[in-house]
Structures are given as structure tokens and as C-alpha cells.
Design an enzyme around this catalytic site. Structure first.
Site, PDB file in Angstrom:
ATOM      1  N   LYS A   1       1.355 -12.803  -0.734  1.00  0.00           N
ATOM      2  CA  LYS A   1      -0.409 -12.389  -0.966  1.00  0.00           C
ATOM      3  C   LYS A   1      -0.770 -13.483  -1.971  1.00  0.00           C
ATOM      4  O   LYS A   1       0.115 -14.011  -2.715  1.00  0.00           O
ATOM      5  CB  LYS A   1      -0.117 -10.986  -1.434  1.00  0.00           C
TER       6      LYS A   1
HETATM    7  C1  LIG Z   1       1.413  -6.320   2.687  1.00  0.00           C
HETATM    8  C2  LIG Z   1       0.351  -5.462   3.346  1.00  0.00           C
HETATM    9  C3  LIG Z   1       0.677  -4.147   2.797  1.00  0.00           C
HETATM   10  C4  LIG Z   1       1.630  -3.542   1.921  1.00  0.00           C
HETATM   11  O1  LIG Z   1       2.014  -4.240   0.805  1.00  0.00           O
HETATM   12  P1  LIG Z   1       3.106  -3.813  -0.119  1.00  0.00           P
HETATM   13  O2  LIG Z   1       2.927  -4.369  -1.499  1.00  0.00           O
HETATM   14  O3  LIG Z   1       4.219  -4.726   0.531  1.00  0.00           O
HETATM   15  O4  LIG Z   1       3.425  -2.435   0.046  1.00  0.00           O
HETATM   16  C5  LIG Z   1      -0.204  -2.971   3.171  1.00  0.00           C
HETATM   17  N1  LIG Z   1      -1.206  -3.431   4.314  1.00  0.00           N
HETATM   18  C6  LIG Z   1      -1.267  -4.711   4.625  1.00  0.00           C
HETATM   19  C7  LIG Z   1      -2.595  -4.995   5.343  1.00  0.00           C
HETATM   20  C8  LIG Z   1      -0.628  -5.786   4.097  1.00  0.00           C
HETATM   21  O5  LIG Z   1      -0.779  -6.981   4.676  1.00  0.00           O
END
Ligand SMILES: *Cc1c(COP(=O)(O)O)cnc(C)c1O
Length: 374
Positions: A182
Site C-alpha cells: 500500500k
Molecule cells: C489491502 C486491502 C484490504 C485489507 O488490508 P489489510 O491491511 O491487509 O487487512 C482491504 N480492502 C482493500 C480494498 C484492500 O486492497
């Protein structure tokens, strides 16, 4: 052959030094550095409160629990997301109700939400896919009309804005991911941001078993105070080590966004002659988290595999949730229940998009795509 990684993080000297500082202290779990991160992140977003947790999945789960959403309740969400979105609704014991997406953005179609509302509906959980914000003004109006909460999945979307609205501004809570790929990342981590002062203490308690005092609180006061358990919570607290990684990146977010915007424009220009490639529509300022192309579903996997063979890191964000085995088996969904999401899920390929991507690498990706799609 060139090797182009799908993602490279931006952890550098400053971040490593901040982590080193934390490691030299005795306090590694949730404490002052988490608080510093929470304050800085709230400031960046322009909202009142942030609560650091271990993932976006945890944030979504706690967002639902904070508003007492659980068994017997329905939450409206999108099938075009990562499974974490709808899984969090199941974790809370509620029922995810999917609504199809807009064909040009992949975001939940706000015009279709009203017909999915029942007496059991308690909340809407939108996802700002690839970083493009949903129509939050229209959604807030609808939510107010039916007294629904909005729990925003902002895993793709920190830096965006649409019609003057930014993440965490029109929702009840906004949930962020700091997972390895991210825009802001610490390996694994997350946060809940909100302007609702009534749920802040509850969220802090819910992220640590339901205890009414955190470790820092218990440890630093001179006289021991017993903690008590008010409610049943979870073990979702962000720690000082992760917070140190995050806090040093916040000031660089806008810079990184500008880098991604430049790359986005080079890709867009380089691919504009390829009629077989469709790009999702952008309205307002997208966070530009992912550069995703949509191609003919009958050719998608071949293109995907060829790109991979040519050394290019790719991803599929995402195959529609309702068409995954578990959801089909447990809830009886059929692939054609949400045709727009189904089509996008079959068409999508994400290409590398991150500040460290070099011009040579971008050129190579464009060149290979031209060859593959000729
Ligand atoms: C990455 C992601 C999540 C989950 O995030 P985590 O921190 O891994 O729990 C949820 N929703 C979307 C759209 C994502 O891309």
C-alpha cells in the site's frame, strides 16, 4: 530480459533510524509513537481521531463493532474488492449484501444502493477502488435518509479528493491499510479514522481485548491501577515499531503521489493507441494506488502470463468476491449476479506503479504491452 518488480517500498534511512530509536527504548508495544502516528495521520486527513490497529481488516471489523452491527444486520458493499471487505462483515456476524459496480470506475453504483436497503440494513461499506473515490456526497444523503452508517474501506485511498470530499470526511469511520504494497506501509498495519468522538474510547478498548487501560497507561503511572474489562474486544493494537515506520512516511505521501501521477500519465499516453486497453475512469483526484488496465476477458489470462514471462510483475485486483468458491458455496451466489463486477473481475490486470519505477522500466512495460496486444 528486464525484471520489473510489481512493487518496491520506500523504506529508507529516515524510517530505519526511527525504528532504531524505538528499539533502543524499553517500550515496543502500543505507546507514544503510536499516538504520534495517530495525530499526524489525522492531521494529514483533516479529521479528528485516528486509532492505529494491525490491519485494515481489523479496522473494518472494529468499525462495525463500534456501531453494534452484528448478527441479524445487513451491510451493503461491493463485490469488486479484496475479500477483506466483505469478510470483515462476516467476522462481525452480519450479512454482506452486494450491489453491482459502475462499469466505468468499478466503484459501487450509488444509484443501485437504495433498492438493496431493507429493514435489516445498518451500514454501507464502500471501497474507493484503485484510489478513485466513490460518490460520497450522494451516498451520505442516502445514508442519512435511512439512518445508515458509512464504513469506508480506504485501503487504496489516502491522498484522494472528489468534489472537495476526502477520505474520512463524510463517512462515520474510514479504514486504512498499511500492508506491504500500500502507499503508506509497514509490512502489516492499519488504522481507523473518524470524527465521531462518541466511539473513540470504545474503538481503543476494542482493539485491546476490551481492557479499559493500555500497557503504557498501566506501566507509566506511579501507582498501580487495576484495569478492568468492560466489553469483549480483540487483539488488534498497532505497536511502536510499526508506528515508527509509518510516521516518517506521512510527510512524503504527497511527493510519492506526484511520482505516481507522472508514471500514470506516461502509461496513459503510451497505451492510448491500444484500442484493446480500457482504463478505469477518474473523477476528481484519485489516490492512484494501482494502475489497472481492462482487457478482453477471453484474453486476460494469456496477456497476464505473457507479461509475467517477460519479467513484469503483475496482479489481478480483483476477481469479483461473489464469484469466489466460499461465497458461492455458502451464500449461493452465481457468477452473473453482478455482471459489471464480473466483467471487470475478468478483464483486470494491474501493472507496476510506485515511485521507484524507472523511466526505462515504464518504457519496457509499455513496449511489451504493445507487442502482446498487436
Ligand atoms: C489491502 C486491502 C484490504 C485489507 O488490508 P489489510 O491491511 O491487509 O487487512 C482491504 N480492502 C482493500 C480494498 C484492500 O486492497
Amino acid at each position: 530480459m528486464m525484471k520489473v518488480e510489481f512493487y518496491k517500498h520506500n523504506i529508507g534511512k529516515e524510517e530505519i533510524n526511527r525504528v532504531n530509536e524505538v528499539l533502543k527504548t524499553i517500550f515496543l508495544t502500543t505507546g507514544k509513537v503510536v499516538e504520534e502516528f495517530e495525530d499526524e495521520f489525522s492531521k494529514y486527513l483533516g479529521c479528528k481521531y485516528t486509532i492505529g490497529v494491525t490491519s485494515c481488516t481489523a479496522a473494518l471489523h472494529l468499525g462495525l463493532l463500534a456501531y453494534d452491527i452484528g448478527p441479524g444486520d445487513e451491510v451493503i458493499t461491493t463485490p469488486m474488492s479484496f475479500v477483506a471487505t466483505s469478510n470483515s462483515i462476516l467476522h462481525a456476524g452480519a450479512k454482506p449484501v452486494f450491489v453491482d459496480v459502475e462499469p466505468d470506475t468499478g466503484n459501487i453504483d450509488v444509484n443501485l444502493i437504495e433498492s438493496a436497503i431493507t429493514k435489516k440494513t445498518k451500514a454501507i461499506m464502500p471501497v474507493h477502488l484503485y484510489g478513485q473515490m466513490c460518490d460520497m456526497k450522494k451516498m451520505r444523503k442516502l445514508a442519512n435518509k435511512y439512518d445508515l452508517r458509512i464504513i469506508e474501506d480506504c485501503a487504496h485511498c489516502i491522498e484522494a479528493g472528489r468534489e472537495g470530499v476526502r477520505p474520512a470526511q463524510l463517512s462515520d469511520v474510514a479504514c486504512f491499510s498499511f500492508y506491504a504494497t500500500k502507499s503508506l506501509n509497514c509490512g502489516e498495519g492499519g488504522a481507523i479514522s473518524t470524527n465521531d468522538c462518541k466511539i473513540v474510547d470504545k474503538l481503543k478498548s476494542l482493539r485491546l481485548h476490551g481492557m479499559d487501560k493500555g500497557a503504557e497507561n498501566r506501566y507509566t503511572s506511579k501507582k498501580y491501577h487495576h484495569w478492568d474489562l468492560d466489553i469483549l474486544g480483540w487483539k488488534y493494537n498497532l505497536d511502536n515499531i510499526k508506528a515508527a515506520l509509518l510516521v516518517s512516511q506521512i510527510g512524503k505521501l504527497d511527493n510519492y503521489w506526484h511520482c505516481r501521477q507522472e508514471i500514470y500519465n506516461i502509461y496513459k499516453n503510451g497505451l492510448k493507441d491500444l484500442k484493446q486497453v480500457k482504463l478505469p475512469r477518474i473523477i476528481g483526484k484519485s489516490a492512484l494506488h494501482l494502475f489497472t488496465i481492462w482487457v478482453d476477458p477471453s484474453k486476460r489470462d494469456d496477456i497476464l502470463h505473457t507479461l509475467q514471462r517477460k519479467g513484469i510483475g503483475v496482479a489481478v485486483n480483483y476477481r469479483a468476491i461473489h464469484s469466489l468458491k466460499f461465497y458461492k458455496k455458502e451464500y449461493g451466489f452465481k457468477s452473473n449476479n453482478f455482471p459489471n463486477a464480473q466483467l471487470i473481475g475478468g478483464s483486470t490486470i494491474s501493472l507496476p506503479l510506485y515511485p521507484k519505477l524507472t523511466n526505462k522500466e515504464i518504457k519496457y512495460v509499455i513496449e511489451i504491452l504493445h507487442k502482446v496486444l498487436k
